[in-house]
Write a protein that holds these residues in place. Sequence first.
Motif, PDB file in Angstrom:
ATOM      1  N   ALA A 127      68.757  25.679  79.870  1.00 50.61           N
ATOM      2  CA  ALA A 127      68.843  26.404  78.597  1.00 50.61           C
ATOM      3  C   ALA A 127      70.269  26.857  78.316  1.00 50.61           C
ATOM      4  N   VAL A 128      70.985  27.287  79.355  1.00 57.68           N
ATOM      5  CA  VAL A 128      72.389  27.681  79.171  1.00 57.68           C
ATOM      6  C   VAL A 128      73.194  26.507  78.623  1.00 57.68           C
ATOM      7  N   ALA A 129      72.991  25.325  79.216  1.00 63.05           N
ATOM      8  CA  ALA A 129      73.735  24.143  78.764  1.00 63.05           C
ATOM      9  C   ALA A 129      73.357  23.761  77.343  1.00 63.05           C
ATOM     10  N   ALA A 130      72.067  23.874  76.994  1.00 64.61           N
ATOM     11  CA  ALA A 130      71.636  23.507  75.641  1.00 64.61           C
ATOM     12  C   ALA A 130      72.187  24.470  74.599  1.00 64.61           C
ATOM     13  N   LEU A 131      72.120  25.771  74.874  1.00 66.89           N
ATOM     14  CA  LEU A 131      72.544  26.775  73.900  1.00 66.89           C
ATOM     15  C   LEU A 131      74.052  26.764  73.675  1.00 66.89           C
ATOM     16  N   ALA A 132      74.800  26.190  74.606  1.00 68.18           N
ATOM     17  CA  ALA A 132      76.253  26.108  74.436  1.00 68.18           C
ATOM     18  C   ALA A 132      76.653  25.180  73.294  1.00 68.18           C
ATOM     19  N   HIS A 133      75.693  24.406  72.770  1.00 65.66           N
ATOM     20  CA  HIS A 133      76.014  23.456  71.708  1.00 65.66           C
ATOM     21  C   HIS A 133      75.751  24.016  70.325  1.00 65.66           C
ATOM     22  N   GLU A 134      75.381  25.276  70.212  1.00 64.49           N
ATOM     23  CA  GLU A 134      75.083  25.834  68.892  1.00 64.49           C
ATOM     24  C   GLU A 134      76.318  25.814  67.988  1.00 64.49           C
ATOM     25  N   ASP A 135      77.431  26.364  68.434  1.00 62.93           N
ATOM     26  CA  ASP A 135      78.626  26.442  67.597  1.00 62.93           C
ATOM     27  C   ASP A 135      79.163  25.062  67.226  1.00 62.93           C
ATOM     28  N   PRO A 136      79.322  24.113  68.178  1.00 62.83           N
ATOM     29  CA  PRO A 136      79.797  22.777  67.769  1.00 62.83           C
ATOM     30  C   PRO A 136      78.857  22.107  66.774  1.00 62.83           C
ATOM     31  N   LEU A 137      77.553  22.300  66.949  1.00 60.67           N
ATOM     32  CA  LEU A 137      76.590  21.699  66.033  1.00 60.67           C
ATOM     33  C   LEU A 137      76.726  22.299  64.630  1.00 60.67           C
ATOM     34  N   ALA A 138      76.910  23.615  64.549  1.00 61.33           N
ATOM     35  CA  ALA A 138      77.083  24.269  63.245  1.00 61.33           C
ATOM     36  C   ALA A 138      78.360  23.790  62.558  1.00 61.33           C
ATOM     37  N   LEU A 139      79.444  23.669  63.297  1.00 59.61           N
ATOM     38  CA  LEU A 139      80.708  23.221  62.710  1.00 59.61           C
ATOM     39  C   LEU A 139      80.597  21.791  62.181  1.00 59.61           C
ATOM     40  N   ARG A 140      79.963  20.893  62.946  1.00 55.47           N
ATOM     41  CA  ARG A 140      79.801  19.514  62.495  1.00 55.47           C
ATOM     42  C   ARG A 140      78.915  19.446  61.251  1.00 55.47           C
ATOM     43  N   ALA A 141      77.893  20.305  61.192  1.00 57.94           N
ATOM     44  CA  ALA A 141      77.008  20.307  60.023  1.00 57.94           C
ATOM     45  C   ALA A 141      77.763  20.760  58.776  1.00 57.94           C
ATOM     46  N   ILE A 142      78.593  21.774  58.893  1.00 59.44           N
ATOM     47  CA  ILE A 142      79.377  22.246  57.746  1.00 59.44           C
ATOM     48  C   ILE A 142      80.392  21.184  57.330  1.00 59.44           C
ATOM     49  N   GLN A 143      81.000  20.494  58.301  1.00 59.04           N
ATOM     50  CA  GLN A 143      81.933  19.412  57.980  1.00 59.04           C
ATOM     51  C   GLN A 143      81.256  18.297  57.184  1.00 59.04           C
ATOM     52  N   ALA A 144      79.953  18.088  57.449  1.00 60.05           N
ATOM     53  CA  ALA A 144      79.217  17.026  56.759  1.00 60.05           C
ATOM     54  C   ALA A 144      78.749  17.450  55.378  1.00 60.05           C
TER      55      ALA A 144
END
Length: 451
Positions: free
Chosen positions: A155-172
């Motif tokens: 879960a720690v490893a999965a939750l670490a991807h929240e910010d990069p995922l949000a940034l990529r979504a806004i870029q798109a």
Amino acid sequence: MTTYAELLAQATAHLREGSTTLRGDRFWTADEALDAIGDFHGLLDAIASHGRRLLRPAQLGRLGLTRHRDGLPPVERASIDLITRLETVTGEARPHPSQVGHGTTPWARSALALRAAADLVGTHFSIDGRPRSPDAAAATTATFDAGLIDLGHFAVAALAHEDPLALRAIQAGSPRGTVAKQLPGLESLADAARELSTQGAGRPATLLDSLGQTQIRVRTDDPATELSDRMVRLRQGVWSLIADHTDVLPSLRLTAGLGVAVHAHAAVFHGADLAAPDASTPTGPGVLVAHGRSWQRLHQALSQFAVLVPPIASVRDDAVAAARLLGELVPLDAPRGHVPAAADRHVGAVLNGAVQVMADIAVHEGAAFDRISRSGLLHIPARALPRGLVTDHPDVAAARLGGRTVPAPAELLQALAGMYTEVAAHPIGVPTLQPPDPRVARSPVVPMPAV
């Protein structure tokens, strides 16, 4: 055979793939980004569902202890906190919306593997928490606590991807408000996951990693693979004999004969000469020969009892097929003295695995034999008893003269229990064995008797 550890490894690999994709590529459309966020929520829901699956057996194992008086154990408390927070974020819809569609993102594949691992655990336990396999019977609350701690790391490893995922979504081009609503900042979740991952003082001896399928579909495309599947399914079948209230002695005798064959063929593969007088030297392949002769003595002892029913069909089919496959893979008249090739190394690994499975089978056989010995079902022809036992029991002497069967004496049952203890030890862990009967010691180890 797929195991729990392999499914978790798949989930981790897909999670790593998602991380690599976020670092090196972007979403091409806003819809693609939102689909990925939905699958990421599905992964968080899969983590929560997996935690629930592991919590139930652990909680059932603690019933009757002091948990209600002294509070929940730290691992259970941290797990419940993380699961509750995850379910607050992912919602209560069942099935989760991400499971309805055909997600193709790494997050969706990771969630699928994680849910499969949870379902695999579920097949080993009944609704009331009773074990349905030998692996489940060996599991303890510490086993599930270790699994929950591993889930915390995931879960720690999965939750670490929240910010990069949000940034990529806004870029798109995804609306910031929509992204902020779906990924509102999960720092508290990450803290709860880290809290769970730091629990526990050490790893228990029994882990969930080896859990496999409870109903094995035997693969017949390769003899070595088929032998491996047969042995694992036989282990499950012999464990089931412990709770079987019928006469399971014929099945125990049959699998004891297979124990002779497994060790004989494994010894030949490693270069032993079964006919040599010193073949049972407790070094190298001789250890396998000596252990095979221990199984041989056990089989001979079990053959003395009166038998009224045939072996259980499922056990018989797997044992007979395993004996046939052993003869195909390693003929007893073809000793190996060369360095094994790649194909031979695969056969060697399967044979070594079969030796380990036979040690597990011996434990379950011993438990089943103990049950039927205490139930009074074991009878033996009086003429087969040693003369010393006959002279000590007048009624047995009369039965010997009349050619009748008698209940097995306690002395004989105790001797058999000792034999089961001997064969239950893995050969590598038994540097020396008790001197065998001279009449058996110089006879070659023979394959499983014909059925």
